[in-house]
Design an enzyme around this catalytic site. Structure first.
Site, PDB file in Angstrom:
ATOM      1  N   ASP A  93       0.855  -1.185   0.000  1.00 39.36           N
ATOM      2  CA  ASP A  93       0.000   0.000   0.000  1.00 39.36           C
ATOM      3  C   ASP A  93       0.894   1.239   0.000  1.00 39.36           C
ATOM      4  O   ASP A  93       2.099   1.155   0.208  1.00 39.36           O
ATOM      5  CB  ASP A  93      -1.000  -0.019   1.145  1.00 39.36           C
ATOM      6  N   SER A  94       0.286   2.386  -0.231  1.00 43.16           N
ATOM      7  CA  SER A  94       1.077   3.582  -0.532  1.00 43.16           C
ATOM      8  C   SER A  94       1.595   4.317   0.698  1.00 43.16           C
ATOM      9  O   SER A  94       2.431   5.201   0.590  1.00 43.16           O
ATOM     10  CB  SER A  94       0.226   4.554  -1.335  1.00 43.16           C
ATOM     11  N   GLY A  95       1.071   3.981   1.871  1.00 45.99           N
ATOM     12  CA  GLY A  95       1.453   4.698   3.083  1.00 45.99           C
ATOM     13  C   GLY A  95       0.497   5.804   3.463  1.00 45.99           C
ATOM     14  O   GLY A  95       0.533   6.316   4.582  1.00 45.99           O
ATOM     15  N   GLY A  96      -0.386   6.187   2.541  1.00 51.40           N
ATOM     16  CA  GLY A  96      -1.275   7.312   2.796  1.00 51.40           C
ATOM     17  C   GLY A  96      -2.185   7.110   3.992  1.00 51.40           C
ATOM     18  O   GLY A  96      -2.343   7.999   4.831  1.00 51.40           O
ATOM     19  N   PHE A  97      -2.779   5.917   4.092  1.00 52.43           N
ATOM     20  CA  PHE A  97      -3.721   5.652   5.181  1.00 52.43           C
ATOM     21  C   PHE A  97      -3.008   5.707   6.533  1.00 52.43           C
ATOM     22  O   PHE A  97      -3.520   6.275   7.499  1.00 52.43           O
ATOM     23  CB  PHE A  97      -4.389   4.288   4.989  1.00 52.43           C
ATOM     24  N   ASP A 147      -2.524   8.231  -1.959  1.00 51.16           N
ATOM     25  CA  ASP A 147      -3.812   8.918  -1.878  1.00 51.16           C
ATOM     26  C   ASP A 147      -4.064   9.418  -0.460  1.00 51.16           C
ATOM     27  O   ASP A 147      -3.343   9.058   0.474  1.00 51.16           O
ATOM     28  CB  ASP A 147      -4.960   7.986  -2.313  1.00 51.16           C
ATOM     29  N   GLN A 190     -11.797   7.094  -4.646  1.00 50.58           N
ATOM     30  CA  GLN A 190     -12.271   7.677  -3.390  1.00 50.58           C
ATOM     31  C   GLN A 190     -13.641   8.310  -3.641  1.00 50.58           C
ATOM     32  O   GLN A 190     -14.217   8.166  -4.708  1.00 50.58           O
ATOM     33  CB  GLN A 190     -11.254   8.696  -2.874  1.00 50.58           C
ATOM     34  N   GLY A 217     -11.209   4.130   0.933  1.00 50.83           N
ATOM     35  CA  GLY A 217     -12.059   5.008   1.740  1.00 50.83           C
ATOM     36  C   GLY A 217     -13.283   4.339   2.312  1.00 50.83           C
ATOM     37  O   GLY A 217     -14.227   5.012   2.728  1.00 50.83           O
ATOM     38  N   ASP A 267      -7.919  -7.310   1.625  1.00 45.97           N
ATOM     39  CA  ASP A 267      -6.901  -7.558   2.645  1.00 45.97           C
ATOM     40  C   ASP A 267      -7.446  -7.096   3.981  1.00 45.97           C
ATOM     41  O   ASP A 267      -8.311  -6.226   4.039  1.00 45.97           O
ATOM     42  CB  ASP A 267      -5.620  -6.773   2.337  1.00 45.97           C
ATOM     43  N   CYS A 305     -12.061 -28.004   9.569  1.00 45.79           N
ATOM     44  CA  CYS A 305     -10.817 -27.321   9.191  1.00 45.79           C
ATOM     45  C   CYS A 305      -9.626 -28.269   9.262  1.00 45.79           C
ATOM     46  O   CYS A 305      -9.517 -29.074  10.193  1.00 45.79           O
ATOM     47  CB  CYS A 305     -10.597 -26.117  10.120  1.00 45.79           C
ATOM     48  N   CYS A 307      -6.366 -27.221   9.409  1.00 48.41           N
ATOM     49  CA  CYS A 307      -5.143 -26.545   9.891  1.00 48.41           C
ATOM     50  C   CYS A 307      -4.557 -27.300  11.088  1.00 48.41           C
ATOM     51  O   CYS A 307      -5.250 -28.099  11.726  1.00 48.41           O
ATOM     52  CB  CYS A 307      -5.456 -25.100  10.274  1.00 48.41           C
ATOM     53  N   CYS A 310      -6.581 -27.269  14.421  1.00 53.48           N
ATOM     54  CA  CYS A 310      -7.781 -28.104  14.470  1.00 53.48           C
ATOM     55  C   CYS A 310      -7.450 -29.588  14.339  1.00 53.48           C
ATOM     56  O   CYS A 310      -8.143 -30.442  14.886  1.00 53.48           O
ATOM     57  CB  CYS A 310      -8.750 -27.689  13.369  1.00 53.48           C
ATOM     58  N   HIS A 336      -4.933 -20.956  12.038  1.00 51.17           N
ATOM     59  CA  HIS A 336      -6.321 -21.371  11.850  1.00 51.17           C
ATOM     60  C   HIS A 336      -7.136 -20.277  11.141  1.00 51.17           C
ATOM     61  O   HIS A 336      -7.871 -20.558  10.192  1.00 51.17           O
ATOM     62  CB  HIS A 336      -7.001 -21.714  13.175  1.00 51.17           C
TER      63      HIS A 336
END
Length: 376
Positions: A93-97, A147, A190, A217, A267, A305, A307, A310, A336
């Site tokens: 990601d761009s770092g903006g958030f 952004d 946005q 956003g 994500d 599951c 994993c 489990c 898990h």
């Protein structure tokens, strides 16, 4: 392996889509959930364990990595893939958030954002050009435009000004990204929860031209109903032949609702963060392993599951290690949760391909409504 970045749409069911993103580092099956490896690691997991859950791609974070250990240091050590021992695709990601949510003493101008590090107070400047440079140094396969993401709720005037600034930054990001075959730059739509602003943003991005498009956003305090309201129309403003990425989402029912509305990638820190706080996501909803009801329970957390948590351990054991703050508790529950999320994505992909998404979604909600298995 593809030498270039491309997207193949294989099947649709209503607005939902399934396909493949082709990159030089491997294919990404969509809809895809990307585990978050903020600082070069998915917390409490080894990279091969993350891959074993079915993850095709990880997310890294420009803001955190530029501050520590620095993008220049990672580049000198061979790039982020080698640094963290993950050879498959990485999206950064761009770092903006993070600048907006974590940094101290930030000053926003047309040029970019000046801020003080939340770690040591050191001064930094993040602009579209610098964000592109950092992501190039990291060697990420999918790069996000720089952004601004205003917190919601906000006045339309504030959201509109912020969106238009982000669109100007998107053009500068595109110019600074340059020609990098095999790597992709995604634009970020946005516009808050206002349909005409979302449409204006999408048109601006499509005119600039990107390899993929993100819906930004959202999941910033507006609530699921408002988010789904935007997703009822926003993906339709974006090109059908390019991937659509909903940033920072979410809970399992958020993911299912987003996929139903035409989203290809998501994500969220939730599965790994929940794993470190004793929460397991199961087909029958979230389970709090700290609760005393589990202390004598020999059954697995989720019998469907596969994993290690489990397959090899009881709820009683998981309860014990969580309550004792043993590191293995975080490891097992994170594995898990990531497995559950990837199993959910595989189920969605299969259902869309078979044209049976409605039945899959109905069963998903029905199982969750049942709640956890009865105590012994």
């Amino acid at each position: 392996m593809s030498e270039r970045f491309s997207f193949t749409l294989n099947a649709t069911d209503g607005a939902a889509r399934t396909g493949v993103i082709h990159t030089p580092r491997g294919e990404i099956r969509t809809p895809a959930f990307m585990p978050v490896g903020t600082a070069g690691t998915v917390k409490a997991m080894m990279p091969d364990s993350v891959r074993a859950t079915g993850a095709d791609i990880l997310l890294g974070n420009t803001y955190h990595l530029m501050l520590r250990p620095t993008a220049e240091r990672i580049a000198a050590l061979g790039g982020l893939h080698r640094f963290m021992n993950w050879e498959r695709p990485i999206l950064t990601d761009s770092g903006g958030f993070q600048v907006m949510s974590l940094a101290n003493l930030r000053k926003l101008t047309e040029e970019g954002v000046r801020f003080s590090s939340h770690i040591d107070g050191s001064k930094h400047m993040l602009s579209p050009e610098r964000s592109m440079e950092i992501q190039r140094l990291l060697g990420s396969d999918i790069v996000m435009c720089f952004d601004e993401c205003p917190a919601l709720p906000a006045e339309d005037k504030v959201v509109a000004e912020s969106m238009r600034l982000s669109m100007r930054w998107a053009r500068r990001s595109r110019e600074a990204f340059g020609d990098r075959p095999g790597h992709a730059l995604f634009g970020i739509m946005q516009g808050g929860v206002t349909q005409d602003l979302r449409e204006e943003s999408a048109k601006a991005l499509v005119e600039i031209g990107f390899e993929g498009y993100a819906i930004g956003g959202l999941a910033v305090g507006e609530g699921q109903e408002a988010m789904f309201g935007v997703l009822d129309y926003a993906p339709g403003f974006l090109p059908e032949d390019k991937p659509r990425y909903l940033m920072g989402v979410g809970k399992p029912d958020d993911i299912v609702g987003a996929v139903e509305r035409g989203v290809d990638m998501m994500d969220c820190v939730l599965p790994s963060r929940s794993g470190r706080t004793g929460q397991g996501w199961t087909r029958r909803g979230a389970v709090n392993l700290r609760n005393a009801r589990h202390r004598d329970d020999p059954r697995p957390l989720d019998e469907a599951c596969g994993c290690p948590a489990c397959r090899n351990y009881s709820r009683a054991y998981l309860h014990h290690v969580v309550r004792a703050d043993e590191i293995i508790g975080s490891m097992l529950l994170t594995w898990h949760n990531l497995q559950y999320y990837q199993d959910l994505m595989q189920g969605l992909r299969d259902a869309i391909a078979a044209g049976s998404l409605a039945g899959f979604v109905a069963a998903f909600h029905e199982n969750r409504a049942r709640g956890d298995i009865e105590p012994l």
